[in-house]
Scaffold this active site. Structure first.
Site, PDB file in Angstrom:
ATOM      1  N   CYS A  44       0.852  -1.196   0.000  1.00 38.94           N
ATOM      2  CA  CYS A  44       0.000   0.000   0.000  1.00 38.94           C
ATOM      3  C   CYS A  44       0.891   1.250   0.000  1.00 38.94           C
ATOM      4  CB  CYS A  44      -0.897  -0.091   1.231  1.00 38.94           C
ATOM      5  SG  CYS A  44      -1.328   1.414   2.068  1.00 38.94           S
ATOM      6  N   CYS A  47       1.060   3.234   3.203  1.00 38.11           N
ATOM      7  CA  CYS A  47       1.740   2.383   4.181  1.00 38.11           C
ATOM      8  C   CYS A  47       3.247   2.411   3.953  1.00 38.11           C
ATOM      9  CB  CYS A  47       1.227   0.950   4.091  1.00 38.11           C
ATOM     10  SG  CYS A  47      -0.561   0.786   4.331  1.00 38.11           S
TER      11      CYS A  47
END
Length: 122
Positions: A44, A47
């Site tokens: 992600c 992330c």
């Protein structure tokens, strides 16, 4: 055709009892210590942006607070366990293991550190 071959290999491995193990999930919160858990995924984008922040916080608070990352794609049971609606999510726990703050999305280093400092001061 390439995907069919990949699926065949995967099906063969699974039927032979070969499975893919996720990384072990650390105990959260860490007993007797201020703990921050970042729940996200290595794939992600927001992330990935958290990685340098988490690394810096882990170094800055070594021995004072625990900073933990859990990949919810590798460990899907963790998302419902922590009530995750979006990734990344950071959950802050006091030294008694009580959740005190939750943030969804990217969290920059300064507010991250301020929250840890607040928990350490209490």
């Amino acid at each position: 055709m390439k995907y069919v071959a990949m699926l065949f290999v995967l099906a063969t491995m699974l039927s032979a009892g070969i499975c893919f193990a996720a990384e072990p999930v650390p105990e959260v919160p860490v007993k007797g210590m201020v703990t921050v858990v970042d729940l996200g995924a290595k794939t992600c984008i927001p992330c990935k942006m958290m990685v340098p922040v988490l690394d810096a916080m882990e170094k800055q608070y070594q021995g004072k607070a625990s900073v933990v990352f859990i990949d919810v794609r590798e460990n899907p049971a963790q998302a419902p366990k922590f009530g995750i609606k979006t990734i990344p999510t950071q959950i802050f726990y006091d030294k008694n293991g009580q959740e005190t703050y939750r943030h969804e999305g990217f969290l920059d280093q300064k507010p991250f550190a301020e929250m840890i400092d607040k928990l350490l001061a209490n």
